[in-house]
Design a protein around this motif. Structure first.
Motif, PDB file in Angstrom:
ATOM      1  N   ILE A 240       0.856  -1.186   0.000  1.00 27.43           N
ATOM      2  CA  ILE A 240       0.000   0.000   0.000  1.00 27.43           C
ATOM      3  C   ILE A 240       0.890   1.234   0.000  1.00 27.43           C
ATOM      4  CG2 ILE A 240      -1.768   1.296   1.250  1.00 27.43           C
ATOM      5  CD1 ILE A 240      -2.626  -1.296   2.571  1.00 27.43           C
ATOM      6  N   PRO A 241       0.750   2.116  -0.969  1.00 27.04           N
ATOM      7  CA  PRO A 241       1.522   3.354  -0.929  1.00 27.04           C
ATOM      8  C   PRO A 241       0.997   4.261   0.169  1.00 27.04           C
ATOM      9  CG  PRO A 241      -0.074   3.437  -2.705  1.00 27.04           C
ATOM     10  CD  PRO A 241      -0.154   2.058  -2.138  1.00 27.04           C
ATOM     11  N   PRO A 242       1.866   4.892   0.952  1.00 28.86           N
ATOM     12  CA  PRO A 242       1.383   5.826   1.978  1.00 28.86           C
ATOM     13  C   PRO A 242       0.531   6.928   1.362  1.00 28.86           C
ATOM     14  CG  PRO A 242       3.706   5.353   2.300  1.00 28.86           C
ATOM     15  CD  PRO A 242       3.331   4.765   0.966  1.00 28.86           C
ATOM     16  N   MET A 243      -0.451   7.394   2.094  1.00 31.30           N
ATOM     17  CA  MET A 243      -1.323   8.453   1.613  1.00 31.30           C
ATOM     18  C   MET A 243      -0.583   9.778   1.639  1.00 31.30           C
ATOM     19  SD  MET A 243      -5.223   9.468   2.711  1.00 31.30           S
ATOM     20  CE  MET A 243      -4.876  10.031   4.362  1.00 31.30           C
ATOM     21  N   VAL A 244      -0.708  10.549   0.579  1.00 36.11           N
ATOM     22  CA  VAL A 244      -0.109  11.875   0.497  1.00 36.11           C
ATOM     23  C   VAL A 244      -1.231  12.899   0.548  1.00 36.11           C
ATOM     24  CG1 VAL A 244       1.282  13.462  -0.875  1.00 36.11           C
ATOM     25  CG2 VAL A 244       1.822  11.013  -0.874  1.00 36.11           C
ATOM     26  N   GLY A 245      -1.195  13.758   1.570  1.00 28.27           N
ATOM     27  CA  GLY A 245      -2.283  14.698   1.740  1.00 28.27           C
ATOM     28  C   GLY A 245      -3.540  13.964   2.172  1.00 28.27           C
ATOM     29  N   LEU A 246      -4.682  14.502   1.807  1.00 26.48           N
ATOM     30  CA  LEU A 246      -5.964  13.877   2.133  1.00 26.48           C
ATOM     31  C   LEU A 246      -6.558  13.347   0.835  1.00 26.48           C
ATOM     32  CD1 LEU A 246      -8.011  13.225   4.293  1.00 26.48           C
ATOM     33  CD2 LEU A 246      -9.056  15.461   3.930  1.00 26.48           C
ATOM     34  N   ASP A 247      -6.371  12.054   0.587  1.00 30.93           N
ATOM     35  CA  ASP A 247      -6.747  11.430  -0.680  1.00 30.93           C
ATOM     36  C   ASP A 247      -7.974  10.541  -0.472  1.00 30.93           C
ATOM     37  OD1 ASP A 247      -6.977   9.959  -2.979  1.00 30.93           O
ATOM     38  OD2 ASP A 247      -4.862   9.493  -3.177  1.00 30.93           O
TER      39      ASP A 247
ATOM     40  N   TYR B 121      -0.778  10.873  18.304  1.00 35.06           N
ATOM     41  CA  TYR B 121      -0.533  11.107  16.885  1.00 35.06           C
ATOM     42  C   TYR B 121       0.668  12.028  16.716  1.00 35.06           C
ATOM     43  CZ  TYR B 121      -5.134   9.184  17.253  1.00 35.06           C
ATOM     44  OH  TYR B 121      -6.171   8.363  17.605  1.00 35.06           O
ATOM     45  N   VAL B 122       1.557  11.662  15.779  1.00 34.84           N
ATOM     46  CA  VAL B 122       2.806  12.410  15.610  1.00 34.84           C
ATOM     47  C   VAL B 122       2.617  13.657  14.766  1.00 34.84           C
ATOM     48  CG1 VAL B 122       4.186  10.322  15.894  1.00 34.84           C
ATOM     49  CG2 VAL B 122       3.545  11.057  13.576  1.00 34.84           C
ATOM     50  N   SER B 123       1.552  13.725  13.997  1.00 35.70           N
ATOM     51  CA  SER B 123       1.179  14.914  13.231  1.00 35.70           C
ATOM     52  C   SER B 123      -0.299  14.768  12.870  1.00 35.70           C
ATOM     53  CB  SER B 123       2.056  15.081  11.978  1.00 35.70           C
ATOM     54  OG  SER B 123       1.874  14.014  11.068  1.00 35.70           O
ATOM     55  N   GLU B 124      -0.861  15.756  12.200  1.00 36.92           N
ATOM     56  CA  GLU B 124      -2.303  15.806  11.940  1.00 36.92           C
ATOM     57  C   GLU B 124      -2.819  14.495  11.318  1.00 36.92           C
ATOM     58  OE1 GLU B 124      -5.839  16.272  11.951  1.00 36.92           O
ATOM     59  OE2 GLU B 124      -4.910  18.198  12.482  1.00 36.92           O
ATOM     60  N   PRO B 125      -3.702  13.770  12.021  1.00 37.80           N
ATOM     61  CA  PRO B 125      -4.214  12.501  11.490  1.00 37.80           C
ATOM     62  C   PRO B 125      -5.596  12.606  10.854  1.00 37.80           C
ATOM     63  CG  PRO B 125      -4.703  12.604  13.810  1.00 37.80           C
ATOM     64  CD  PRO B 125      -4.073  13.940  13.435  1.00 37.80           C
ATOM     65  N   TYR B 126      -6.282  13.739  11.045  1.00 40.25           N
ATOM     66  CA  TYR B 126      -7.676  13.943  10.680  1.00 40.25           C
ATOM     67  C   TYR B 126      -8.575  13.072  11.573  1.00 40.25           C
ATOM     68  CZ  TYR B 126      -5.404  16.011   6.613  1.00 40.25           C
ATOM     69  OH  TYR B 126      -4.601  16.755   5.804  1.00 40.25           O
TER      70      TYR B 126
END
Length: 340
Positions: free
Chosen positions: A96-103, A273-278
């Protein structure tokens, strides 16, 4: 598998203590050699952290389900807005490619394969590992995480849920508030004790709790004194709906409330969470505590309650902690169906 950073004396101390108290064989120990920093580059993560861990797992003749990282191990890959080390290790075998931005397309296609599961974890079946870490502000708090896990006993509670004041036209926040109410009622339906605060105030429970969920500093009426007054029973789990609650475990000023304080205050397991997770990545408290009181481990309970994989999550605590007797889940009204 227990992971120790040879550049950190604190990491070695915590790793050795955990293995001794849990009776874990030395064959289950792997050393990494990385800078003692919050962040690690993608290249260094692949070569210096993931590769030796993968090699150690492959060298073992018995299946590995859990990976335990220790304090002094980086928490984030790819800068201040990057992914968590723990999440990338958990999904290391997924294509699975990591998500970039909010996809949105990514979110529709991929999720944590153990999310919502009602069965004990097996890495062969689910193709991931359950990764947690023993991290803290000072070493004694890491050692106390281990002690509390081993000392944990089943209790009727209380479990404490503090909802925030409604935010107009924000379905995501309202949905999370509803999940707190649902969790409280689910706990009560099992004849356990749950306290639910729906007033505008940010409050602390009056006695030590077995479970705690609040909005932390995202609550418009956040009270730092109340937050630091929360106390926990051995085995207690917690979640705060705070975007950067695990941004660092080091001394810092300003910013959002952090889970490192709850660790010092006596929690046994907590997610951050290490950064914004939504909001979609935050723990579902109804699933979390349902699994836990049915005898699932700390790691199984948090991962079953977490939708995302390869994302921003960090789960603190001994993955083996399981104070409640195992009781298979047949029908639990209102909970998500099995992810499989």
């Amino acid at each position: 598998l227990v992971v120790v950073n040879k550049r950190s004396s604190a990491s070695e101390t915590v790793g050795e203590y955990y293995m001794r108290r849990r009776g874990i064989a030395r064959s289950r120990l792997v050393y990494i050699d990385v800078p003692v920093d919050d962040e690690i580059s993608q290249l260094a993560f692949q070569s210096k952290l993931l590769s030796p861990i993968r090699a150690a797992i492959e060298s073992l003749t018995v299946r590995t389900d859990f990976i335990v990282l220790t304090t002094g191990t980086p928490i984030r890959v790819g800068g201040r807005n990057g992914y968590s080390v723990d999440a990338l290790l958990a999904g290391m075998n997924l294509s699975i490619p990591p998500m970039v931005g909010l996809d949105p397309e990514w979110l529709m296609r991929y999720r944590n394969p153990y999310f919502g599961s009602r069965e004990p974890f097996n890495s062969d079946r689910f193709a991931i590992y359950l990764v947690t870490r023993l991290d803290c502000g000072v070493v004694r708090d890491c050692l106390a995480l281990v002690d509390r896990s081993i000392e944990a006993r089943p209790t009727r509670g209380p479990f404490f849920f503090d909802a925030a004041a409604p935010r107009k036209s924000d379905d995501n926040y309202e949905g999370l508030n509803r999940s707190l109410v649902a969790a409280a009622f689910a706990i009560r339906s099992m004849t356990l004790e749950a306290e639910l605060d729906t007033t505008p105030r940010f409050v602390a429970p009056v006695s030590p709790v077995m479970g705690y969920v609040s909005w932390g500093s995202n609550d418009a009426n956040f009270d730092s004194i109340a937050y630091h007054a929360v106390r926990f029973l051995p085995g207690a789990l917690a979640e705060t709906f705070v975007s950067t609650s695990a941004r660092t475990f080091r001394p810092t000023t300003g910013g959002q409330s952090r889970i490192v304080d709850l660790i010092a205050q006596g929690v046994t397991g907590v997610k951050g969470y290490v950064s914004e997770p939504y909001t979609f990545a935050l723990t579902n408290p109804e699933i979390l505590f349902d699994r836990y009181v049915h005898g699932f481990t700390l790691a199984e309970s948090f991962y079953a309650a977490s939708r995302m994989i390869l994302w921003k999550d960090i789960i603190i605590g001994d993955p083996l902690c399981a104070p409640y007797p195992y009781n298979p889940i047949v029908n639990s009204p209102g909970l998500y169906p099995s992810a499989r």
